[in-house]
Design an enzyme around this catalytic site. Structure first.
Site, PDB file in Angstrom:
ATOM      1  N   ARG A   1       1.514  14.346  13.314  1.00 16.26           N
ATOM      2  CA  ARG A   1       1.893  14.171  11.910  1.00 16.26           C
ATOM      3  C   ARG A   1       1.843  15.480  11.110  1.00 16.26           C
ATOM      4  NH1 ARG A   1      -0.681   8.750   9.598  1.00 16.26           N
ATOM      5  NH2 ARG A   1       1.150   8.851   8.265  1.00 16.26           N
TER       6      ARG A   1
ATOM      7  N   LYS B   1       0.838  -1.213   0.000  1.00 17.16           N
ATOM      8  CA  LYS B   1       0.000   0.000   0.000  1.00 17.16           C
ATOM      9  C   LYS B   1       0.870   1.259   0.000  1.00 17.16           C
ATOM     10  CE  LYS B   1      -1.597   1.540   4.070  1.00 17.16           C
ATOM     11  NZ  LYS B   1      -1.375   2.944   4.492  1.00 17.16           N
ATOM     12  N   ASN B   2       1.835   1.281   0.901  1.00 19.53           N
ATOM     13  CA  ASN B   2       2.592   2.528   1.076  1.00 19.53           C
ATOM     14  C   ASN B   2       3.561   2.795  -0.068  1.00 19.53           C
ATOM     15  OD1 ASN B   2       1.170   3.077   3.347  1.00 19.53           O
ATOM     16  ND2 ASN B   2       2.746   2.395   4.787  1.00 19.53           N
TER      17      ASN B   2
ATOM     18  N   ASP C   1       4.975   0.406  11.872  1.00 20.37           N
ATOM     19  CA  ASP C   1       3.742  -0.199  11.353  1.00 20.37           C
ATOM     20  C   ASP C   1       3.564  -1.648  11.799  1.00 20.37           C
ATOM     21  OD1 ASP C   1       3.233   2.207  10.163  1.00 20.37           O
ATOM     22  OD2 ASP C   1       3.754   1.576   8.134  1.00 20.37           O
TER      23      ASP C   1
ATOM     24  N   CYS D   1      -4.789  13.189  13.276  1.00 20.54           N
ATOM     25  CA  CYS D   1      -4.609  11.771  12.959  1.00 20.54           C
ATOM     26  C   CYS D   1      -4.600  10.989  14.268  1.00 20.54           C
ATOM     27  CB  CYS D   1      -3.293  11.595  12.213  1.00 20.54           C
ATOM     28  SG  CYS D   1      -2.902   9.888  11.868  1.00 20.54           S
TER      29      CYS D   1
ATOM     30  N   ARG E   1      -8.475  -0.385   4.665  1.00 16.49           N
ATOM     31  CA  ARG E   1      -7.611   0.629   4.040  1.00 16.49           C
ATOM     32  C   ARG E   1      -6.284   0.019   3.615  1.00 16.49           C
ATOM     33  NH1 ARG E   1      -6.966   6.162   7.142  1.00 16.49           N
ATOM     34  NH2 ARG E   1      -5.698   6.387   5.278  1.00 16.49           N
TER      35      ARG E   1
HETATM   36  C1  EPZ Z   1       4.566   6.783   6.197  1.00 17.72           C
HETATM   37  O1  EPZ Z   1       3.853   7.858   6.785  1.00 17.72           O
HETATM   38  C2  EPZ Z   1       3.596   5.641   6.104  1.00 17.72           C
HETATM   39  N1  EPZ Z   1       2.467   6.030   5.266  1.00 17.72           N
HETATM   40  C3  EPZ Z   1       3.138   5.242   7.487  1.00 17.72           C
HETATM   41  O2  EPZ Z   1       2.287   4.114   7.362  1.00 17.72           O
HETATM   42  C4  EPZ Z   1       4.348   4.874   8.323  1.00 17.72           C
HETATM   43  O3  EPZ Z   1       3.934   4.587   9.647  1.00 17.72           O
HETATM   44  C5  EPZ Z   1       5.347   6.017   8.335  1.00 17.72           C
HETATM   45  O4  EPZ Z   1       5.688   6.395   6.973  1.00 17.72           O
HETATM   46  C6  EPZ Z   1       6.638   5.702   9.076  1.00 17.72           C
HETATM   47  O5  EPZ Z   1       7.244   4.587   8.500  1.00 17.72           O
HETATM   48  C7  EPZ Z   1       2.579   5.991   3.947  1.00 17.72           C
HETATM   49  O6  EPZ Z   1       3.611   5.648   3.393  1.00 17.72           O
HETATM   50  C8  EPZ Z   1       1.383   6.336   3.150  1.00 17.72           C
HETATM   51  P1  EPZ Z   1       6.784  10.107   8.154  1.00 17.72           P
HETATM   52  P2  EPZ Z   1       4.461   9.323   6.750  1.00 17.72           P
HETATM   53  O7  EPZ Z   1       6.644  11.402   7.442  1.00 17.72           O
HETATM   54  O8  EPZ Z   1       5.165   9.547   5.488  1.00 17.72           O
HETATM   55  C9  EPZ Z   1       7.185  13.403  11.591  1.00 17.72           C
HETATM   56  C10 EPZ Z   1       0.469   2.702   7.959  1.00 17.72           C
HETATM   57  O9  EPZ Z   1      -0.017   2.173   8.986  1.00 17.72           O
HETATM   58  N2  EPZ Z   1       7.061  14.411  10.536  1.00 17.72           N
HETATM   59  O10 EPZ Z   1       7.970   9.274   7.893  1.00 17.72           O
HETATM   60  O11 EPZ Z   1       3.369  10.257   7.123  1.00 17.72           O
HETATM   61  C11 EPZ Z   1       5.888  12.630  11.798  1.00 17.72           C
HETATM   62  O12 EPZ Z   1       4.995  13.342  12.627  1.00 17.72           O
HETATM   63  C12 EPZ Z   1       1.029   4.093   8.006  1.00 17.72           C
HETATM   64  O13 EPZ Z   1       0.492   2.157   6.848  1.00 17.72           O
HETATM   65  C13 EPZ Z   1       7.245  15.737  10.842  1.00 17.72           C
HETATM   66  O14 EPZ Z   1       7.521  16.088  11.996  1.00 17.72           O
HETATM   67  O15 EPZ Z   1       5.484   9.231   7.951  1.00 17.72           O
HETATM   68  C14 EPZ Z   1       6.394  11.355  12.409  1.00 17.72           C
HETATM   69  O16 EPZ Z   1       6.605  11.547  13.786  1.00 17.72           O
HETATM   70  C15 EPZ Z   1       0.637   4.974   9.094  1.00 17.72           C
HETATM   71  N3  EPZ Z   1       7.098  16.674   9.864  1.00 17.72           N
HETATM   72  C16 EPZ Z   1       7.749  11.152  11.723  1.00 17.72           C
HETATM   73  O17 EPZ Z   1       8.103  12.415  11.168  1.00 17.72           O
HETATM   74  C17 EPZ Z   1       6.802  16.319   8.574  1.00 17.72           C
HETATM   75  O18 EPZ Z   1       6.691  17.208   7.726  1.00 17.72           O
HETATM   76  C18 EPZ Z   1       7.755  10.130  10.599  1.00 17.72           C
HETATM   77  O19 EPZ Z   1       6.688  10.399   9.711  1.00 17.72           O
HETATM   78  C19 EPZ Z   1       6.624  14.969   8.262  1.00 17.72           C
HETATM   79  C20 EPZ Z   1       6.757  14.025   9.268  1.00 17.72           C
END
Ligand code: EPZ
Length: 437
Positions: A141, A41-42, A324, A136, A416
């Site tokens: 996030r 998915k991701n 995850d 969320c 999802r």
């Molecule tokens: C991706 O989310 C995945 N989603 C998530 O999968 C996964 O948990 C996550 O990566 C971590 O591996 C998709 O790929 C669609 P991040 P993403 O930006 O990209 C902080 C699932 O269950 N951050 O790497 O949103 C954020 O708050 C899901 O399939 C900022 O601070 O994750 C988090 O603490 C849920 N500012 C950390 O970074 C930003 O601008 C990592 O988030 C962006 C992120």
């Protein structure tokens, strides 16, 4: 097929429009047999958004039939992309007649991954208007890193009425340091930079396999990208991208979830097509719990014949243990003889499943980002409620190990991200049924 039945009934992407199905599980059956993985998915969602970057068709294979994929198709269709299923798991996307650069709140709020439309829309149209995702269940996030990165490429960005509005007649390559290796920010910036003038370097980039898969697709479209899978990604912008064909990587999180299903039930599962090289941290942790893991003919075999042992676990960016799979591991560790310690370092609120596991008899104490899990707990079936995708899986796993009947409600979360999960589990012996709530 029940997953599609839920999705077909949707008039839109909002959860409330899906029938509130539940899963009914009778636990105690060791799972045995072999099970095939779906596409990731991701990996698939950002790949679908990349279709906007070209006026030629993209053919994407191994697309999982998921609610999030439908939401992505709905979003793309709204932008003017001709999106259609051309096979069971094949989608064709053609953005030749792209007529909008607007990703509306109604869709972005239901699927945060939509926010990665910002980079490709801006690169193709010179402007983009994408709703901010809002709250969320698993953490704040924010999207500040996405915005800072795209601004560094020369875009003017304003936040107005809940939307990020970005403009740039031309984007120009830049050196961008990410405060943390955000997956989404890395993908968004990559998709903006592929058509920027000059060279972009993303430092402290996310190394996740899903980022690598997106880079593979973009290269197939004519982009110049090096270093995906390392901390430094270098992109040399090109004037135009062309169509391509691409097969999505198998879902490593589905693989990990099924591995836990084998271990928690004391079963013996062969997971076909598991991406072994992406599962090192998961394999190592499961072996520590007492699982037997072998590789035969390229497939992963996961079994357990002895009592489970407790472990310490810390979620980390790839190649560390994935957040995850944290919820699924928590369900498993309720059954280990002793005290396990789980520390969640990626998201600040990703222990919602713990409250529901407690209702089934688990012994879990939470202290900030740490959960202390004492076992083995005698789990008994109960009505429980899923709060997010991986939490749903955790409760299903607990149900597979519990006495009596567990009813997991709000499985639209599960739909999802897990394709036909109930069917896959039934085929290896699980007593699991989907029913309307
Ligand atoms: C991706 O989310 C995945 N989603 C998530 O999968 C996964 O948990 C996550 O990566 C971590 O591996 C998709 O790929 C669609 P991040 P993403 O930006 O990209 C902080 C699932 O269950 N951050 O790497 O949103 C954020 O708050 C899901 O399939 C900022 O601070 O994750 C988090 O603490 C849920 N500012 C950390 O970074 C930003 O601008 C990592 O988030 C962006 C992120």
């Amino acid at each position: 097929m029940s997953v599609q039945r839920g999705a077909a009934a949707s008039a839109g992407a909002a959860g409330a429009l899906f029938p509130m199905d539940k899963m009914i599980i009778r636990g105690g059956v060791p799972l045995r047999g072999s099970v095939a993985l779906s596409g990731s998915k991701n990996a698939c969602l950002p790949i679908m958004m990349a279709s906007v970057l070209t006026d030629e068709p993209l053919v994407i294979r191994d697309v999982p039939r998921l609610r999030d994929v439908r939401t992505a198709m709905e979003l793309l269709t709204g932008l003017g992309v001709a999106a259609r299923w051309t096979g069971d798991h094949e989608v064709e996307l053609n953005a030749r007649h792209l007529h909008s650069h607007d990703a509306p709140y109604e869709l972005v709020k239901t699927m945060r991954a939509s926010f990665v439309a910002l980079g490709p829309l801006l690169a193709r149209c010179g402007r983009a208007r994408v709703s901010t995702p809002g709250g969320c269940a698993i953490g704040a996030r924010p999207v500040n890193l996405h915005i800072a990165g795209i601004r560094a490429l020369g875009a003017r960005i304003q936040l107005r009425n809940g939307y990020v509005e970005a403009h740039a007649a031309t984007l120009t390559g830049a050196r961008i340091w990410l405060d943390n290796p955000s997956v989404g920010a890395t993908e968004n910036i990559m998709m903006a930079a592929v058509r920027a003038r000059g060279i972009t370097v993303i430092e402290n980039a996310a190394r996740e396999p899903e980022v690598q898969d997106l880079a593979r697709l973009l290269r197939a479209m004519g982009a110049q990208i090096e270093g995906a899978g390392t901390h430094v990604i270098e992109i040399e912008g090109v004037e135009r991208l062309h169509g391509a064909e691409h097969s999505v990587i198998p879902d490593r999180i589905e693989a990990g979830s099924l591995m836990v299903a084998a271990v928690i039930t004391g079963g013996d599962l062969v997971i076909k097509g598991a991406p072994l090289d992406q599962l090192d941290a998961v394999i190592a942790k499961l072996i520590e719990t007492g699982a037997e893991i072998t590789v035969a003919n390229g497939d992963l075999r996961v079994a357990r014949n002895r009592p489970l042992m407790p472990v310490e676990l810390r979620t980390l960016p790839y190649p560390g243990f994935p957040t995850d799979l944290q919820a699924q591991m928590m369900a498993l560790l309720t059954q280990a003889a002793g005290t396990s310690v789980i520390t969640e370092t990626i998201f600040e609120n990703r222990f919602m499943h713990a409250q529901e596991l407690l209702r089934m008899g688990a012994d879990i104490v939470m202290k900030g980002p740490t959960a202390i899990v004492r076992g083995p707990a005698h789990l008994t079936g109960a009505p429980v409620m899923a709060t997010d995708l991986r939490a749903s899986m955790s409760l299903i796993l607990a149900g597979l190990a519990a006495d009596n009947t567990t009813e997991v409600s709000r499985v639209y979360h599960l739909d999802r991200g897990y394709e036909a999960l109930d069917q896959k589990l039934r085929a290896v012996g699980a007593q699991i049924e989907r029913a309307p709530e």
